[in-house]
Design a protein around this motif. Structure first.
Motif, PDB file in Angstrom:
ATOM      1  N   ALA A   1       0.821  -1.213   0.000  1.00 51.96           N
ATOM      2  CA  ALA A   1       0.000   0.000   0.000  1.00 51.96           C
ATOM      3  C   ALA A   1       0.854   1.262   0.000  1.00 51.96           C
ATOM      4  O   ALA A   1       0.452   2.299  -0.541  1.00 51.96           O
ATOM      5  CB  ALA A   1      -0.924  -0.001   1.216  1.00 51.96           C
ATOM      6  N   THR A   2       2.042   1.180   0.580  1.00 49.36           N
ATOM      7  CA  THR A   2       2.904   2.356   0.732  1.00 49.36           C
ATOM      8  C   THR A   2       3.797   2.586  -0.469  1.00 49.36           C
ATOM      9  O   THR A   2       4.154   3.732  -0.785  1.00 49.36           O
ATOM     10  CB  THR A   2       3.769   2.206   1.994  1.00 49.36           C
ATOM     11  OG1 THR A   2       2.920   1.895   3.112  1.00 49.36           O
ATOM     12  CG2 THR A   2       4.523   3.489   2.307  1.00 49.36           C
ATOM     13  N   TYR A   3       4.159   1.505  -1.171  1.00 53.40           N
ATOM     14  CA  TYR A   3       5.059   1.615  -2.322  1.00 53.40           C
ATOM     15  C   TYR A   3       4.414   0.987  -3.562  1.00 53.40           C
ATOM     16  O   TYR A   3       4.944   0.030  -4.148  1.00 53.40           O
ATOM     17  CB  TYR A   3       6.403   0.954  -2.000  1.00 53.40           C
ATOM     18  CG  TYR A   3       7.020   1.486  -0.732  1.00 53.40           C
ATOM     19  CD1 TYR A   3       7.675   2.725  -0.716  1.00 53.40           C
ATOM     20  CD2 TYR A   3       6.910   0.784   0.470  1.00 53.40           C
ATOM     21  CE1 TYR A   3       8.214   3.235   0.462  1.00 53.40           C
ATOM     22  CE2 TYR A   3       7.450   1.294   1.651  1.00 53.40           C
ATOM     23  CZ  TYR A   3       8.095   2.519   1.636  1.00 53.40           C
ATOM     24  OH  TYR A   3       8.616   3.028   2.802  1.00 53.40           O
ATOM     25  N   PRO A   4       3.251   1.520  -3.963  1.00 52.80           N
ATOM     26  CA  PRO A   4       2.499   0.889  -5.061  1.00 52.80           C
ATOM     27  C   PRO A   4       3.179   0.972  -6.416  1.00 52.80           C
ATOM     28  O   PRO A   4       2.865   0.173  -7.305  1.00 52.80           O
ATOM     29  CB  PRO A   4       1.175   1.679  -5.064  1.00 52.80           C
ATOM     30  CG  PRO A   4       1.543   3.014  -4.484  1.00 52.80           C
ATOM     31  CD  PRO A   4       2.576   2.716  -3.448  1.00 52.80           C
ATOM     32  N   ASP A   5       4.103   1.909  -6.575  1.00 49.52           N
ATOM     33  CA  ASP A   5       4.782   2.031  -7.869  1.00 49.52           C
ATOM     34  C   ASP A   5       5.837   0.955  -8.074  1.00 49.52           C
ATOM     35  O   ASP A   5       6.308   0.761  -9.199  1.00 49.52           O
ATOM     36  CB  ASP A   5       5.444   3.406  -7.996  1.00 49.52           C
ATOM     37  CG  ASP A   5       4.426   4.539  -8.062  1.00 49.52           C
ATOM     38  OD1 ASP A   5       3.268   4.259  -8.420  1.00 49.52           O
ATOM     39  OD2 ASP A   5       4.796   5.679  -7.731  1.00 49.52           O
TER      40      ASP A   5
END
Length: 243
Positions: A136-140
């Motif tokens: 969720a925090t690093y979706p890229d």
């Protein structure tokens, strides 16, 4: 394939980690978020098996702020009051927010090793929620997130990952034990609803007849058939998402 010991510079210090590279060029990177018993040989064995499928696998020590600790016997640690107290202090003292923050450094460590493309994450026990929160925090960067016997995935806690479902862009797989007090049916339903509303591509699968910890060989409830089913699901899941 040998374990390469590396140190990862985080905002809070240096985390040791095991890095396992495949014999050929890595197709993608995987971060394995450990269970409550900390780094130990059985997790290295699992990482080697992942690497055998062509992935560069990172196994960071989430408890690095408290080294040295353990070692703990996964079969008896929670049955003995002294070791149970020590374990719970490690688990509760290493917050979700800490691991979320550390995960940026974990991703950067893979990049430094030449793994700059999509990443998959998988967590066991306490690592399950951390894997989903990282996604969720690093979706890229994180395109696949799996949890096995993960606890409190949809609890009332403020850091429960279901609350961040709208931020998840990764495909999600959750394998849950048939009976697991840390992830009861009401949490499963809450997580499923949150992921569906957020339009996250997800699967939640119930492994009937196994207990919390069934995937890991040194657990008292290890179930070989269930563990092999988990490997089949996980390698297929990563194979479909980490191209």
């Amino acid at each position: 394939m040998a374990r390469e010991e590396i140190e990862i510079e985080t905002k809070d210090g240096k985390a040791r980690a095991g890095l396992f590279q495949p014999s050929t060029t890595a197709r993608a990177g995987v971060i394995l978020y450990m269970d409550a018993f900390g780094q130990r040989p059985v997790l290295d064995e699992m990482a080697k098996r992942f690497a055998g499928h062509g992935y560069a696998v990172l196994v960071p020590d989430l408890f690095y702020r408290n080294v040295p600790y353990g070692p703990f016997d996964a079969k008896t640690a929670f049955a003995v009051e002294e070791t149970k107290t020590k374990l719970m202090a490690l688990v509760t003292g290493t917050t979700q927010e800490m691991t979320i923050r550390d995960s940026e450094a974990f991703l950067n460590a893979l990049t430094a090793e030449g793994i700059s493309g999509p990443v998959g994450v998988v967590g066991y026990c306490m690592g399950g929620a951390r894997a989903l929160n990282a996604a969720a925090t690093y979706p890229d960067r994180i395109v696949a997130a799996a949890s096995f016997h993960g606890g409190n995935l949809a609890s009332d806690a403020a850091d429960s990952p279901y609350r961040k479902a709208a931020s998840i862009k990764a495909r999600v797989y959750v394998g849950t034990a048939g009976v697991d007090r840390s992830f009861p049916p009401e949490q499963s339903a809450r997580l499923a609803e949150a992921l569906r509303i957020a339009e996250v591509d997800h699967t939640i699968e119930n492994y009937v007849g196994v207990g919390h910890g069934w995937c890991i060989k040194d657990h008292s409830v290890y179930d070989e058939a269930g563990a092999e089913r988990h490997w089949k699901r996980l390698t297929t899941f990563f194979g479909e998402t980490l191209r």
